[in-house]
Design an enzyme around this catalytic site. Structure first.
Site, PDB file in Angstrom:
ATOM      1  N   ALA A  60      -3.114   3.100  11.855  1.00 57.90           N
ATOM      2  CA  ALA A  60      -2.945   1.720  12.338  1.00 57.90           C
ATOM      3  C   ALA A  60      -1.462   1.445  12.530  1.00 57.90           C
ATOM      4  CB  ALA A  60      -3.530   0.719  11.346  1.00 57.90           C
ATOM      5  N   THR A 101      -8.970  -5.611   9.311  1.00 58.29           N
ATOM      6  CA  THR A 101      -8.135  -6.487   8.482  1.00 58.29           C
ATOM      7  C   THR A 101      -8.649  -7.919   8.377  1.00 58.29           C
ATOM      8  OG1 THR A 101      -5.909  -7.455   8.363  1.00 58.29           O
ATOM      9  CG2 THR A 101      -6.719  -6.946  10.543  1.00 58.29           C
ATOM     10  N   TYR A 125      -0.534  -8.555  15.566  1.00 57.54           N
ATOM     11  CA  TYR A 125      -1.225  -7.536  14.762  1.00 57.54           C
ATOM     12  C   TYR A 125      -2.710  -7.862  14.636  1.00 57.54           C
ATOM     13  CZ  TYR A 125      -2.873  -5.280  10.446  1.00 57.54           C
ATOM     14  OH  TYR A 125      -3.621  -4.600   9.510  1.00 57.54           O
TER      15      TYR A 125
HETATM   16  N1  LIG Z   1      -1.552  -2.737   4.532  1.00 57.77           N
HETATM   17  C1  LIG Z   1      -2.300  -3.839   4.384  1.00 57.77           C
HETATM   18  O1  LIG Z   1      -1.945  -4.787   3.654  1.00 57.77           O
HETATM   19  C2  LIG Z   1      -3.626  -3.944   5.096  1.00 57.77           C
HETATM   20  C3  LIG Z   1      -4.373  -5.125   4.944  1.00 57.77           C
HETATM   21  C4  LIG Z   1      -5.589  -5.220   5.587  1.00 57.77           C
HETATM   22  C5  LIG Z   1      -6.057  -4.165   6.359  1.00 57.77           C
HETATM   23  N2  LIG Z   1      -5.307  -3.035   6.506  1.00 57.77           N
HETATM   24  C6  LIG Z   1      -5.832  -1.953   7.336  1.00 57.77           C
HETATM   25  O2  LIG Z   1      -6.107  -0.859   6.488  1.00 57.77           O
HETATM   26  C7  LIG Z   1      -5.911   0.365   7.211  1.00 57.77           C
HETATM   27  C8  LIG Z   1      -4.960   1.268   6.449  1.00 57.77           C
HETATM   28  O3  LIG Z   1      -3.697   0.603   6.342  1.00 57.77           O
HETATM   29  P1  LIG Z   1      -2.455   1.260   5.585  1.00 57.77           P
HETATM   30  O4  LIG Z   1      -1.760   0.171   4.848  1.00 57.77           O
HETATM   31  O5  LIG Z   1      -2.889   2.490   4.875  1.00 57.77           O
HETATM   32  O6  LIG Z   1      -1.553   1.640   6.837  1.00 57.77           O
HETATM   33  P2  LIG Z   1      -0.221   2.508   6.823  1.00 57.77           P
HETATM   34  O7  LIG Z   1       0.197   2.850   5.443  1.00 57.77           O
HETATM   35  O8  LIG Z   1       0.763   1.791   7.704  1.00 57.77           O
HETATM   36  O9  LIG Z   1      -0.680   3.853   7.531  1.00 57.77           O
HETATM   37  C9  LIG Z   1      -0.975   3.888   8.895  1.00 57.77           C
HETATM   38  C10 LIG Z   1      -1.007   5.330   9.337  1.00 57.77           C
HETATM   39  O10 LIG Z   1      -1.071   5.341  10.782  1.00 57.77           O
HETATM   40  C11 LIG Z   1      -0.118   6.276  11.252  1.00 57.77           C
HETATM   41  N3  LIG Z   1       0.328   5.977  12.589  1.00 57.77           N
HETATM   42  C12 LIG Z   1       1.131   4.962  13.002  1.00 57.77           C
HETATM   43  N4  LIG Z   1       1.369   5.056  14.311  1.00 57.77           N
HETATM   44  C13 LIG Z   1       0.703   6.151  14.753  1.00 57.77           C
HETATM   45  C14 LIG Z   1       0.537   6.776  16.015  1.00 57.77           C
HETATM   46  N5  LIG Z   1       1.153   6.315  17.121  1.00 57.77           N
HETATM   47  N6  LIG Z   1      -0.254   7.868  16.109  1.00 57.77           N
HETATM   48  C15 LIG Z   1      -0.842   8.375  15.018  1.00 57.77           C
HETATM   49  N7  LIG Z   1      -0.718   7.845  13.786  1.00 57.77           N
HETATM   50  C16 LIG Z   1       0.053   6.751  13.655  1.00 57.77           C
HETATM   51  C17 LIG Z   1       1.016   6.154  10.263  1.00 57.77           C
HETATM   52  O11 LIG Z   1       1.875   7.264  10.398  1.00 57.77           O
HETATM   53  P3  LIG Z   1       3.432   7.072  10.059  1.00 57.77           P
HETATM   54  O12 LIG Z   1       3.514   6.778   8.598  1.00 57.77           O
HETATM   55  O13 LIG Z   1       4.021   8.381  10.447  1.00 57.77           O
HETATM   56  O14 LIG Z   1       3.895   5.923  10.910  1.00 57.77           O
HETATM   57  C18 LIG Z   1       0.256   6.115   8.960  1.00 57.77           C
HETATM   58  O15 LIG Z   1      -0.108   7.398   8.530  1.00 57.77           O
HETATM   59  C19 LIG Z   1      -5.422  -0.053   8.600  1.00 57.77           C
HETATM   60  O16 LIG Z   1      -6.495  -0.094   9.480  1.00 57.77           O
HETATM   61  C20 LIG Z   1      -4.875  -1.445   8.386  1.00 57.77           C
HETATM   62  O17 LIG Z   1      -4.914  -2.212   9.568  1.00 57.77           O
HETATM   63  C21 LIG Z   1      -4.107  -2.897   5.884  1.00 57.77           C
END
Ligand SMILES: NC(=O)c1ccc[n+]([C@@H]2O[C@H](COP(=O)([O-])OP(=O)(O)OC[C@H]3O[C@@H](n4cnc5c(N)ncnc54)[C@H](OP(=O)(O)O)[C@@H]3O)[C@@H](O)[C@H]2O)c1
Length: 293
Positions: A60, A101, A125
């Site tokens: 994401a 999300t 977002y």
């Molecule tokens: N974080 C929150 O508070 C939150 C809240 C609600 C829902 N969510 C959802 O939960 C899920 C997991 O979130 P998370 O916090 O684990 O996210 P995260 O830590 O930001 O990880 C996202 C992953 O996507 C990869 N990515 C980004 N751009 C990319 C691209 N162009 N091509 C391929 N891969 C790419 C990132 O790689 P890099 O590290 O190399 O950029 C990373 O491995 C997501 O769907 C998010 O929307 C998150």
């Protein structure tokens, strides 16, 4: 042997999923630059090449403020790429498990949000994540869209680590009381996701197809940012290092950010529990486990 394709292995959730999915089968885990969601058309052959029985998407674009100026990139990663994945999964007859999300909501609900409550994202977002949900709903055959909220892990600089750092560097902290959510441990979310997949593995993909759709899956209960911070500090195993003496209530307008944040986005997870007999523990208990691990 089940072949699992995990996309986004380096992210906070993806990292935990690598570990929890391993007992279920052979996991192929990819991340940028091996896969690039800004080029959605490249994903179809890459997914097909691994011949997966199930696809898990933890990729994401999650920088909520930066997304306000990188609209096309956020839409490509969170929106268009999800449609491509849904079509690829359908061709392979493989279920797609995707994460979304609480920011698809505008936060004006009085209580916790259910899956069929109206969406109305306030920022780029949230809109891009909703675009991804819509693409999967339109093109997918067998899928779970798991909406989570306020995800944290101890590996990345998320809210929990920020609060612990602030408490060690400043005597007073101001924290907002007007943002409410369901704090969710990435580790426990990854564990529940794997347990749900074990149910799917036993019952078959037709069983899942009958239950396809959107589910809320987040830490049980509700907290304001203020309550979350208070609890982090009270559960801190190295409290003697804290120099903070006062946590003062604030409101979101005191801290202007490029992206508007919704007010209350806590999630009601009853639907997931009815389908899979699984529920995340109360967020305070999950946090205690994370901080004392
Ligand atoms: N974080 C929150 O508070 C939150 C809240 C609600 C829902 N969510 C959802 O939960 C899920 C997991 O979130 P998370 O916090 O684990 O996210 P995260 O830590 O930001 O990880 C996202 C992953 O996507 C990869 N990515 C980004 N751009 C990319 C691209 N162009 N091509 C391929 N891969 C790419 C990132 O790689 P890099 O590290 O190399 O950029 C990373 O491995 C997501 O769907 C998010 O929307 C998150």
């Amino acid at each position: 042997m089940w072949k699992i394709l995990l996309l986004g292995k380096i992210g906070q959730l993806g990292f935990e999923l690598q570990r929890t999915l391993a007992p279920l089968g052979e996991v192929t885990a990819l991340d940028y630059p091996d896969i690039d969601f800004t080029k959605p058309e490249t994903l179809t052959p890459q997914v097909a090449a691994t011949k997966p029985n199930v696809i898990i998407n933890a990729v994401a674009y999650t920088d909520v403020d930066k997304a306000e100026t990188e609209i096309d990139i956020a839409n490509a990663i969170n929106g268009e790429a999800c449609g491509v994945l849904a079509k690829a999964a359908k061709q392979l007859n493989a279920p797609l498990i995707h994460f979304s999300t609480d920011f698809v909501f505008d936060g004006r609900n009085g209580g916790s949000y259910c899956e069929n409550d109206a969406v109305n994202p306030l920022n780029v977002y949230g809109k891009s994540k909703r675009m991804g949900e819509e693409a999967i709903l339109a093109f997918g055959k067998n899928y779970l869209i798991l909406r989570t909220s306020w995800l944290y892990s101890m590996r990345r600089e998320t809210y929990v680590l920020k609060v612990l750092r602030w408490a060690r560097t400043q005597p007073k902290m101001r924290v907002v009381t007007d943002q409410t959510g369901s704090p969710t441990s990435a580790r426990i979310l990854a564990e529940i996701t794997a347990q749900a997949l074990a149910v799917v593995k036993n019952r078959g993909s037709e069983w899942l197809e009958e239950r396809r759709g959107v589910y809320h899956l987040a830490g049980d209960g509700t907290a304001s940012r203020f309550e979350f911070a208070q609890t982090i500090l009270s559960l801190d195993p190295r409290r003697e290092e804290q120099i903070v003496t006062e946590i003062l209530p604030a409101i979101s307008d005191d801290f202007p950010t490029p992206a508007r944040r919704p007010g209350n986005t806590s999630l009601n997870c009853d639907k997931f529990e009815r389908a899979f007999s699984l529920r995340l523990p109360p967020w305070q208990e999950a946090l205690r486990l994370e901080l004392t691990a």
